[in-house]
Design a protein around this motif. Structure first.
Motif, mmCIF file in Angstrom:
data_model
loop_
_atom_site.group_PDB
_atom_site.id
_atom_site.type_symbol
_atom_site.label_atom_id
_atom_site.label_comp_id
_atom_site.label_asym_id
_atom_site.label_seq_id
_atom_site.Cartn_x
_atom_site.Cartn_y
_atom_site.Cartn_z
ATOM 1 N N SER A 73 11.031 -32.685 -32.025
ATOM 2 C CA SER A 73 11.393 -31.291 -32.274
ATOM 3 C C SER A 73 10.843 -30.752 -33.583
ATOM 4 O O SER A 73 10.765 -29.539 -33.775
ATOM 5 N N ASN A 74 10.438 -31.632 -34.516
ATOM 6 C CA ASN A 74 9.877 -31.160 -35.788
ATOM 7 C C ASN A 74 8.385 -30.839 -35.694
ATOM 8 O O ASN A 74 7.751 -30.522 -36.696
ATOM 9 N N GLY A 75 7.809 -30.960 -34.487
ATOM 10 C CA GLY A 75 6.402 -30.635 -34.300
ATOM 11 C C GLY A 75 5.492 -31.838 -34.178
ATOM 12 O O GLY A 75 4.339 -31.707 -33.763
ATOM 13 N N ARG B 18 0.625 -42.615 -31.641
ATOM 14 C CA ARG B 18 -0.506 -42.254 -32.487
ATOM 15 C C ARG B 18 -0.613 -40.736 -32.535
ATOM 16 O O ARG B 18 -0.698 -40.091 -31.493
ATOM 17 N N PRO B 19 -0.564 -40.136 -33.747
ATOM 18 C CA PRO B 19 -0.587 -38.673 -33.852
ATOM 19 C C PRO B 19 -1.770 -38.067 -33.120
ATOM 20 O O PRO B 19 -2.880 -38.597 -33.142
ATOM 21 N N ALA B 20 -1.517 -36.928 -32.481
ATOM 22 C CA ALA B 20 -2.562 -36.224 -31.756
ATOM 23 C C ALA B 20 -3.443 -35.455 -32.723
ATOM 24 O O ALA B 20 -3.040 -35.093 -33.829
ATOM 25 N N ALA B 21 -4.671 -35.196 -32.311
ATOM 26 C CA ALA B 21 -5.585 -34.373 -33.095
ATOM 27 C C ALA B 21 -5.091 -32.941 -33.118
ATOM 28 O O ALA B 21 -4.347 -32.500 -32.239
ATOM 29 N N ALA B 22 -5.503 -32.200 -34.138
ATOM 30 C CA ALA B 22 -5.054 -30.821 -34.296
ATOM 31 C C ALA B 22 -5.442 -29.957 -33.095
ATOM 32 O O ALA B 22 -4.745 -29.001 -32.752
ATOM 33 N N ASP B 23 -6.556 -30.309 -32.439
ATOM 34 C CA ASP B 23 -6.991 -29.522 -31.292
ATOM 35 C C ASP B 23 -6.396 -30.014 -29.982
ATOM 36 O O ASP B 23 -6.749 -29.549 -28.903
ATOM 37 N N GLY B 24 -5.480 -30.986 -30.079
ATOM 38 C CA GLY B 24 -4.829 -31.503 -28.883
ATOM 39 C C GLY B 24 -5.646 -32.544 -28.146
ATOM 40 O O GLY B 24 -5.262 -33.007 -27.079
ATOM 41 N N GLY B 25 -6.769 -32.944 -28.704
ATOM 42 C CA GLY B 25 -7.642 -33.917 -28.053
ATOM 43 C C GLY B 25 -7.225 -35.333 -28.342
ATOM 44 O O GLY B 25 -6.044 -35.651 -28.434
ATOM 45 N N ILE C 33 17.679 -34.167 -34.320
ATOM 46 C CA ILE C 33 16.392 -34.752 -33.922
ATOM 47 C C ILE C 33 16.352 -34.860 -32.407
ATOM 48 O O ILE C 33 17.217 -35.496 -31.800
ATOM 49 N N ALA C 34 15.376 -34.215 -31.808
ATOM 50 C CA ALA C 34 15.214 -34.267 -30.358
ATOM 51 C C ALA C 34 13.818 -34.778 -30.025
ATOM 52 O O ALA C 34 12.837 -34.362 -30.632
ATOM 53 N N VAL C 35 13.734 -35.683 -29.077
ATOM 54 C CA VAL C 35 12.463 -36.254 -28.638
ATOM 55 C C VAL C 35 12.359 -36.115 -27.125
ATOM 56 O O VAL C 35 13.340 -36.347 -26.404
ATOM 57 N N ARG C 36 11.189 -35.730 -26.663
ATOM 58 C CA ARG C 36 10.922 -35.710 -25.229
ATOM 59 C C ARG C 36 9.762 -36.641 -24.932
ATOM 60 O O ARG C 36 8.696 -36.530 -25.530
ATOM 61 N N VAL C 37 10.002 -37.565 -24.031
ATOM 62 C CA VAL C 37 8.968 -38.471 -23.540
ATOM 63 C C VAL C 37 8.583 -38.001 -22.145
ATOM 64 O O VAL C 37 9.449 -37.891 -21.264
ATOM 65 N N ALA C 38 7.305 -37.714 -21.932
ATOM 66 C CA ALA C 38 6.878 -37.140 -20.659
ATOM 67 C C ALA C 38 5.514 -37.687 -20.256
ATOM 68 O O ALA C 38 4.699 -38.058 -21.118
ATOM 69 N N PRO C 39 5.237 -37.772 -18.949
ATOM 70 C CA PRO C 39 3.924 -38.222 -18.488
ATOM 71 C C PRO C 39 2.825 -37.279 -18.967
ATOM 72 O O PRO C 39 3.052 -36.069 -19.098
#
Length: 451
Positions: A391-393, A409-416, A374-380
């Motif tokens: 890493s699982n998407g 909070r999960p992102a929208a499918a369109d990245g919005g 399990i890999a997580v990246r926290v970024a600005p």
């Protein structure tokens, strides 16, 4: 409790969450009933019945823990003795952190092991080879210092069972637990019959935005069967739960173990602080509050299926829900509310909601974190906040509160903007973060050592 009303609730919630099939079993002070809804597979007319078997997912762990308790009662296993002594010095080098880990720590997710790790040992069936590969993994922390949910820990516990019994885990589970008690358990994967299809219902994916429901086969890696590879019915779960009540409540054909031994599965382990999962943990059971009372329980998911079980031993009450859809966990959340409205307050963990402003600049938390695979990246992000990418998407916007707890909070499918749905919680710790019960160390941070 009115059976007809609960049946209506089950049907309503299954429809709301597009769950093709479900079972609900309730036992309360001597009265037991079991309800079924829907079909085993959307492409088949076969209705769900009390004999339908649903994947338990991680709820399988309570049965592996119960199997371990049987070995405790026989004097073969000491919960607080280092497992290196049970396995023999030749198996674990004396300086290795796992040499000092105990069975209680394995069963309570406080042994410092990674959640999962891939590679050939995981896909194979040999728990001995898998154990050898675990020894090559860098631990999350020293045994007994913190909680980090670990499927790997239960694979090690299953290997310990094999060493002590001379049987493989599948044979031991059947011979020691399922057959004598009459529990109708099945295996999602059985190493003795590797080509056989599991005798279970089908799982289903449910797309939240479109409502599309599609069948999916259950799958578990062979060496993680003890952590998530059992199947059965909600009635089986309730009957198992009744073994933790009084003698008058017992429903199984034989006792699992003496009450004082089974009680170790429930007794809180001090280092087990499962932030984001439960209010505490024992050597098998999670602990969930309902007002001033503590319920025991476990939740599970597996490839399109969900399972939830709760038991209040002193209140002589147990509840179990099995579903064959990814949306089953949301259905469970609503069921807890409905049961409360009907007069049954079930133990349930309430996700903390971050409040206030963080005590430092959020950029401080940016970085890479890992726990095994399990890999997580926290970024600005572009808005001056933080993003949380797994890493699982899975990804989403991260909000940090004054106590360093956070929500993703999960992102929208369109990245919005964030999509509607469940928000996940975690917290930042010195040199680490805790998310979904797993502790992930920050890249470059030292492993926490025992005091």
């Amino acid at each position: 409790m009115d059976r007809g009303h609960v049946a209506d609730v089950l049907a309503k919630l299954a429809c709301r969450h597009r769950v093709p099939g479900a079972q609900l079993a309730i036992y309360r002070e001597g009265e037991r009933f079991e309800l079924c809804h829907g079909v085993e597979r959307v492409e088949s007319p076969e209705p769900v019945s009390p004999r339908s078997r649903f994947a338990f997912g991680s709820v399988s762990k309570v049965f592996t823990a119960a199997l371990a308790m049987q070995l405790v009662e026989e004097g073969e296993l000491d919960l607080d003795r280092p497992i290196g002594e049970h396995l023999g010095a030749r198996r674990i080098a004396p300086h290795h952190p796992l040499a000092a880990a105990t069975a209680r720590q394995l069963l309570s997710h406080t042994a410092g092991l990674v959640s999962d790790h891939a590679g050939e040992p995981l896909r194979g069936t040999s728990l001995r080879r898998h154990f050898d590969s675990v020894l090559r993994q860098e631990p999350v922390g020293a045994p007994g210092t913190a909680f980090s949910y670990s499927n790997t820990g239960y694979a090690v516990a299953a290997h310990l069972v094999e060493v002590l019994t001379g049987l493989d885990w599948w044979e031991a589970l059947e011979g020691y637990l399922a057959a004598p008690t009459g529990l109708r358990l099945a295996f999602v994967y059985d190493a003795r019959r590797p080509g056989a299809r599991p005798a279970t219902v089908s799982g289903h994916t449910v797309e939240a935005r479109t409502g599309r429901v599609a069948p999916v086969d259950f799958h578990v890696e062979p060496t993680l069967a003890a952590a998530g590879g059992l199947a059965g019915g909600a009635g089986d779960l309730v009957d198992f739960a009744r073994a933790f009540m009084t003698e008058d409540d017992a429903a199984l054909a034989a006792d699992i173990a003496a009450p004082e031994v089974l009680a170790e599965m429930a007794r809180a382990v001090p280092a087990a602080v499962p932030f984001g999962l439960a209010d505490g943990w024992g050597a098998g059971w999670g602990r969930y509050r309902a007002g001033d009372t503590v319920w025991l329980g476990h939740d599970g998911t597996l490839d399109g299926g969900t399972c939830n079980v709760r038991v209040h031993p002193a209140g002589r009450t147990a509840v179990a829900l099995t579903t064959n859809a990814t949306s089953g966990l949301a259905m469970w959340e609503d069921l807890v509310v409905e049961l409360h409205n009907a007069g049954l307050r079930v133990g349930h963990y309430h996700q903390p909601v971050p409040s206030g402003r963080p005590p430092c600049a959020v950029e401080r938390f940016a970085g890479a974190y890992a726990n095994g695979d399990i890999a997580v990246r926290v970024a600005p992000d572009a808005r001056g906040g933080l993003r949380f990418d797994v890493s699982n998407g899975f990804s989403g916007a991260l909000t940090v509160g004054a106590d360093l707890a956070f929500t993703v909070r999960p992102a929208a499918a369109d990245g919005g903007d964030a999509a509607p749905g469940t928000a996940f919680t975690g917290r930042f710790l010195p040199g680490a973060l805790q998310y979904n019960g797993r502790t992930l160390r920050r890249a470059g941070a030292a492993v926490r050592r025992a005091a």
